[in-house]
Design an enzyme around this catalytic site. Structure first.
Site, PDB file in Angstrom:
ATOM      1  N   SER A  42       0.831  -1.192   0.000  1.00 36.54           N
ATOM      2  CA  SER A  42       0.000   0.000   0.000  1.00 36.54           C
ATOM      3  C   SER A  42       0.877   1.259   0.000  1.00 36.54           C
ATOM      4  CB  SER A  42      -0.959  -0.033   1.192  1.00 36.54           C
ATOM      5  OG  SER A  42      -1.986   0.917   1.052  1.00 36.54           O
ATOM      6  N   HIS A  71      -7.581  -5.503  -1.311  1.00 37.05           N
ATOM      7  CA  HIS A  71      -6.364  -4.762  -0.960  1.00 37.05           C
ATOM      8  C   HIS A  71      -5.389  -5.621  -0.166  1.00 37.05           C
ATOM      9  CE1 HIS A  71      -3.970  -1.187  -0.543  1.00 37.05           C
ATOM     10  NE2 HIS A  71      -4.002  -1.240   0.771  1.00 37.05           N
ATOM     11  N   ASP A 129      -9.088  -4.865  -5.816  1.00 37.93           N
ATOM     12  CA  ASP A 129      -8.723  -3.957  -4.729  1.00 37.93           C
ATOM     13  C   ASP A 129      -9.815  -2.910  -4.544  1.00 37.93           C
ATOM     14  OD1 ASP A 129      -7.550  -2.071  -3.027  1.00 37.93           O
ATOM     15  OD2 ASP A 129      -5.557  -2.402  -3.855  1.00 37.93           O
TER      16      ASP A 129
END
Length: 815
Positions: free
Chosen positions: A672, A779, A745
């Site tokens: 991330s 994610h 995601d």
């Protein structure tokens, strides 16, 4: 159900003990070294939930991964939600597959009869009297609510109609009553998608600003609206001892809170039209009070869609918010309203005001107090004490106040930077009052508040503690603190006056276990669990918390893992992997504080880089990457790239100076925002041999209304957005870059297209890159085959571009 290429091949390899790895390198899923795969798939110790009396424990077990059949199941992505259309609940859940009761006094375990098979439980909670335990069973085509009798060790389903858990789950009203929401129609009547569209999807705006983040899975078409209405429309049900009573009419219930005296409900109900810009949590709604039969008593507010909320971390809509019951009175509702129009730029002495309204809700609202910063919440205690929290995210400030409901005085107890970990007193401890609500737990005739900090940052590392804070003298007495040389947290306070607590104790070599102790006799703790280490391959691995300084003097730390049996003098410097996630600070002193503990047991989730210490790498995990504001007027990101470089250089130098890491064979990685960091380091430095970037955002112009803690918009700071975007410098990335992204995601800002376009940009300029798109993943990755594949991809990348590059002259081959 669609099958992915290589899926059956992977299952076969798993069954035969991971088999010859070369056979599956050409297509489909890969597998990492067997040692790594074994650790990922290892069964973890059970989760433990203890009743308030310390008599019974519920031990719950589940997998740390999901099967691909679960991930590939039908899923609706609407209104910011991910819905399982087969059972009207959330998709992608971590489920519990085994539960056992254990008597904490006798240590005898009991199996529970009546459990559904196979067990797919979630949302476990104890009844107020601690005699029952409820949970949701996420069946393939319906959701049911079960209640376990602790005394009888028996589970019973209590609902008749299927539960709807799309927007709400369930809650205990009292010892014998549960509130939940049921489906209003059979799921087979789901609105069908038109074979031929009736026309284009249209969005419009007439002069209203809507500076919203880049949310995903939003409503896009009229059919999406119909689907949301179908799954969000529910019937509120009250169930007492198995008898169901319908309350009110079906509605799009967003929130339900019962008054302390159990006579009223606080409800928030979504209203059409539905926004195409924000998720369901930001849809227009009504806030009202109803009686226990569902009759409206008082409408408190009509809230507009959040799409018109102003940008900026501390800016809010100019409407009432934070509706809740006062937990120490029978039926008093409280809420706050902005005094500055919701905008921080307006210079006013007070930002928010908090009001109250008591039953029968016919009088005028009463002002309780006003806050100088943004109001956060109130933790009620008794007729003379409440704790009020306020803060400003943009300034990284928080404050705790004492409110006296009798005198109506609001007194400041403490103010601190949210990033000042050493000054964090912890969170106030709560207990159940006569209404069954959680209120501030006080001792010494109500003069002292119990507070627990289960992090307990200090110059010696994390040492959790419990204090008694005197709200009059503003001084604290330490009642308990974790001993140095281990990591121990308080999980339950059983008796504050007698000092009886339950803790969870661990070390770098000892798996976390639970203990019951007297504060006066900490050395006489009684073990409640005896969990063992699930990772034999990690035994002998060296772990230490290292501290080092970057060039401007700021102290940094990281968790260093070295292979079992490794000797720097004999084996030389190792190839190294640096794994990190940047954090913003307004204060250099806060950034330099020691965080974390080397004495924590290392659990290995699928995203951990620590697996590779078993493959001959030095791993510096959680290497600190502070981004610090250079002046009181500036913001941390003003020199983001320069500070990233300082942090990375310091980490590499530390490993080199310790004689454990080869500075010419270091990889950097992150997930991330850590992936964003990785791409920037590869674009602007030549410090690394390779990079691993997972689920990142690389083009900040695609998150134009702010990202992470940056609240300036692209149009306010275009140079900053371009400078911080590694996509803008893709032509400079020549260090091998492995990009991994979940194809589904749903995290704000990290659309899969971010990795797709980044790969194309690097490829277009002749760089070395590989892009892996993981089927069905969001994610964070959860699928077993996908997790194994990610570990294999990362391992191959490190082997090819880091470990097997020419060693420095001082390195000795062969470790």
């Amino acid at each position: 159900m669609q099958k992915r290429i290589g899926y059956l091949t992977t299952l076969l390899l798993l069954l035969i003990g991971y088999g010859p790895l070369n056979a599956q390198q050409q297509a489909g899923y890969k597998l990492p070294p067997k040692e790594v795969a074994d650790m990922l798939l290892a069964k973890r110790p059970a989760s433990v939930s203890i009743d308030n009396k310390g008599e019974w424990m519920l031990l719950s077990e589940g997998n740390s991964y999901a099967e691909m059949e679960e991930l590939s199941a039908p899923e609706l992505k609407i209104a910011g939600l991910r819905i399982n259309p087969r059972n009207a609940g959330p998709s992608r859940q971590s489920l519990i597959h085994s539960v056992t009761l254990r008597n904490a006094i006798t240590q005898r375990s009991y199996s529970i009869s009546g459990l559904p098979q196979p067990l797919r439980a979630t949302a476990i909670s104890w009844s107020p009297d601690q005699r029952k335990i409820a949970f949701l069973q996420m069946g393939p085509d319906r959701i049911d609510l079960y209640v376990i009798s602790v005394a009888q060790q028996k589970a019973t389903r209590i609902n008749s109609s299927p539960i709807n858990a799309v927007l709400n789950r369930y809650q205990w009203k009292d010892d014998n009553t549960l509130l939940y929401f049921t489906c209003t129609q059979p799921l087979s009547k789901i609105p069908a998608k038109p074979d031929i569209t009736s026309g284009p999807s249209v969005q419009e705006n007439y002069g209203k600003a809507s500076p919203r983040p880049t949310f995903q899975d939003l409503i896009k078409t009229p059919h999406d609206e119909a689907l949301f209405s179908f799954f969000a429309l529910t019937q509120l049900v009250s169930n007492t001892a198995g008898k169901e009573t319908l309350i009110g009419r079906p509605a799009l219930y967003q929130r339900l809170v019962t008054s302390p005296d159990k006579k009223y409900f606080l409800l928030e109900i979504i209203e059409a039209p539905f926004s195409y810009t924000v998720p369901a949590s930001g849809f227009a709604s009504r806030v009202l009070i109803c009686d226990v039969n569902g009759n409206s008593v008082k409408e408190l507010a009509k809230l507009p869609s959040a799409e018109t909320a102003p940008s900026g971390n501390d800016n809010v809509q100019n409407v009432p918010r934070s509706f809740d019951w006062r937990d120490d009175e029978p039926a008093t509702i409280t809420w706050c309203e902005p005094l500055d129009g919701g905008l921080l730029k307006n210079d006013v002495p007070y930002r928010d005001v908090v009001y109250a309204l008591s039953a029968p809700f016919t009088s005028d609202k009463k002002k309780l107090f006003a806050t100088k910063m943004r109001y956060s919440n109130t933790l009620w205690g008794n007729e003379g004490l409440a704790l009020v929290t306020e803060g400003l995210r943009s300034k990284q400030q928080t404050a705790l106040n004492r409110y006296n409901p009798i005198t109506e005085d609001l007194e400041r107890l403490m103010t601190r930077n949210t990033t000042n970990a050493y000054a964090n007193p912890g969170s106030p401890l709560t207990r159940q009052n006569s209404f069954g609500k959680q209120v501030v737990w006080t001792i010494d005739k109500g003069n002292k508040v119990l507070m627990i900090n289960n992090t307990g940052s200090s110059p010696k590392g994390d040492l959790p503690f419990m204090i008694a804070y005197d709200v009059h003298s503003k001084k604290a007495d330490t009642l308990w603190r974790c001993k140095e040389g281990r990591f121990e947290t308080i999980t339950k306070v059983l008796d504050a006056e007698k000092g009886i607590i339950v803790t969870q104790r661990e070390s770098e070599k000892e798996v976390p276990n639970y203990y019951r102790m007297l504060l006066s006799e900490p050395n006489q703790a009684v073990a409640l669990t005896q969990f063992s280490n699930p990772y034999p391959a990690m035994e002998g691995v060296q772990k230490q918390k290292i501290s080092y300084k970057r060039a401007d003097g700021i102290t940094l730390t990281g968790e260093l893992y070295l292979p079992k049996g490794y000797d720097p003098k004999r084996d030389g410097k190792l190839p190294a992997l640096l794994w990190a996630y940047p954090a913003e600070y307004n204060s250099a002193a806060d950034a330099a504080q020691i965080r974390g503990s080397e004495h924590r047991f290392t659990y290995l989730g699928g995203g951990s880089p620590v697996f590779y210490v078993t493959q001959g790498y030095a791993v510096l995990n959680n290497a600190e990457m502070p981004i610090v504001a250079s002046s009181s007027e500036g913001k941390p990101n003003d020199n983001f790239i320069e500070q990233l470089t300082l942090n990375a250089e310091a980490a590499i130098h530390a490993l080199d100076s310790m004689g454990v890491g080869d500075p010419n064979r270091v990889a950097v990685g992150g997930h991330s925002y850590g992936a964003f960091m990785t791409a920037n380091l590869l674009a602007h430095t030549k410090l690394f041999k390779a990079g691993i970037a997972r689920s990142g955002a690389y083009n900040r112009t695609l998150t134009p209304f702010g990202f992470q803690n940056e609240d300036r918009t692209y149009w306010e700071a275009p140079d900053l957005y371009n400078r911080m975007s590694p996509f803008s410098y893709a032509n400079q990335i020549k260090t091998p870059l492995l990009l991994i992204h979940g194809e589904m995601d749903n995290n704000t800002g990290t659309f899969p297209i971010q990795s797709e376009r980044m790969f194309n940009a690097v490829k277009g300029h002749g760089g070395t890159a590989r892009f892996v798109s993981l089927p069905y993943e969001s994610h964070g990755y959860t699928g077993k085959e996908n997790l194994l594949h990610v570990l294999a991809e990362q391992f191959e990348w490190l082997e090819k571009f880091v470990k097997n590059t020419p060693p420095t002259p001082t390195e000795k081959k062969g470790f």
